[in-house]
Write an enzyme that holds these catalytic residues in place. Structure first.
Site, PDB file in Angstrom:
ATOM      1  N   LYS A 212      28.458 -20.143  13.555  1.00 12.19           N
ATOM      2  CA  LYS A 212      26.659 -20.991  14.380  1.00 12.19           C
ATOM      3  C   LYS A 212      26.038 -21.619  12.998  1.00 12.19           C
ATOM      4  CE  LYS A 212      26.266 -19.253  19.023  1.00 12.19           C
ATOM      5  NZ  LYS A 212      25.793 -18.490  20.020  1.00 12.19           N
ATOM      6  N   ARG A 253      30.834 -11.146  19.853  1.00 10.08           N
ATOM      7  CA  ARG A 253      31.838 -12.708  20.504  1.00 10.08           C
ATOM      8  C   ARG A 253      31.434 -13.298  19.743  1.00 10.08           C
ATOM      9  NH1 ARG A 253      30.861 -17.050  22.097  1.00 10.08           N
ATOM     10  NH2 ARG A 253      32.120 -18.563  23.673  1.00 10.08           N
TER      11      ARG A 253
END
Ligand code: HH2
Length: 271
Positions: A212, A253
């Site tokens: 991210k 994840r």
């Protein structure tokens, strides 16, 4: 219930069957390529493969239901014979069809699909997001991000458990309507969410930091213009996955399964 800190965390591999996901967009739009990558992640040790047909990156536009179904269903069907498959969607009809095709978990960034999970029956991931992907990073604001996010998740979890979902996972939604400071506060307070989730009867906490943007911004050398590219965020992804596992998260994840499985092996035998 065993203390999740002493069980090996599960690695959820990300499989985006999309043209525009922020990290793997366009790589697995072809069903055969997607299935091959899913099987590669299984071989690397992924315990769950999370199949998505619509990007939820900041600024993403929704895709029509029929398009999303055509992307994900063949992939879900092919992979579910080999591994636990979760469907990453905010559309009830897509979730229902994916469960019919063999998925057993609904990964729901909208936190609204628990009735689909009741009917499945299937596991349900409730993730926190402020706003919607189109606008969520414009100006995220909280009075107290930790209590607002955790209270929201526990409230949704209680609702789903009362409605009959047997397996509920909570996820703080790193990067979904959150500044760098919000993301770091949530990561540093994860042990509180782990304890509260266990006390509420949840299956555990899931965390997704993988590749991210905030990792690229934090790790960029001084004087650099902008964040590191997505392929340069593996170290930050692994560091934050390890942080989450140490804090008691039971599922991380990730895009980079092999390295994260190595980190998870530090936790001893698989649960
Ligand atoms: N992050 C993304 C998508 N789904 N689901 C959960 N439970 N937690 C997350 O942190 C999460 C999620 C965004 O990552 P990615 O799927 O790689 O990108 P895109 O949304 O662009 O497809």
């Amino acid at each position: 219930m065993p203390n999740p800190r002493f069980d090996r965390p599960l690695i959820m591999g990300v499989l985006n069957v999309t043209p525009d996901s922020f990290s793997d967009g366009g790589l697995y739009l072809d069903a055969d390529a997607a299935v091959a990558h899913g099987l590669e992640m299984v071989a690397q040790g992924a315990g769950i493969v999370d199949v998505g047909g619509e990007s939820s990156r900041p600024g993403a536009e929704p895709v029509p239901e029929a398009v999303e179904m055509a992307r994900v269903l063949p992939v879900v069907e092919a992979l579910s014979a080999r591994v636990r498959v979760s469907i990453d969607t905010v559309k009830p009809a897509v979730a229902e069809a994916a469960l019919q095709a063999g998925a057993t978990m609904v990964n729901d960034v909208s936190s609204s699909l628990w009735e689909v999970a009741v009917a499945g029956p299937a596991a349900w991931v409730t993730m926190h997001m402020q706003g919607s992907p189109a606008t969520m990073q414009a100006d995220p604001h909280y009075d107290d991000v930790v209590s607002e996010v955790f209270d929201f998740l526990l409230d949704r979890a209680r609702r789903a458990l009362a409605a009959g979902v047997e397996e509920v996972w909570v996820d703080p939604g790193i990067g979904f309507g959150k500044t760098i400071g919000h993301n770091l506060s949530l990561l540093h307070h994860l042990p509180e969410l782990v304890a509260a989730a266990a006390g509420t009867g949840c299956a555990g906490v899931m965390v997704g930091t993988s590749r991210k943007r905030f990792l690229g911004l934090l790790a960029a050398p001084a004087g650099t213009d902008g964040p590191l590219g997505v392929d340069e965020r593996v170290e930050g992804s692994l560091a934050t996955a390890a942080l989450a596992m140490v804090a008691g998260a039971s599922v991380v994840r990730v895009h980079d399964v092999a390295v994260t499985v190595q980190a998870a092996r530090l936790y001893g035998p698989a649960a």
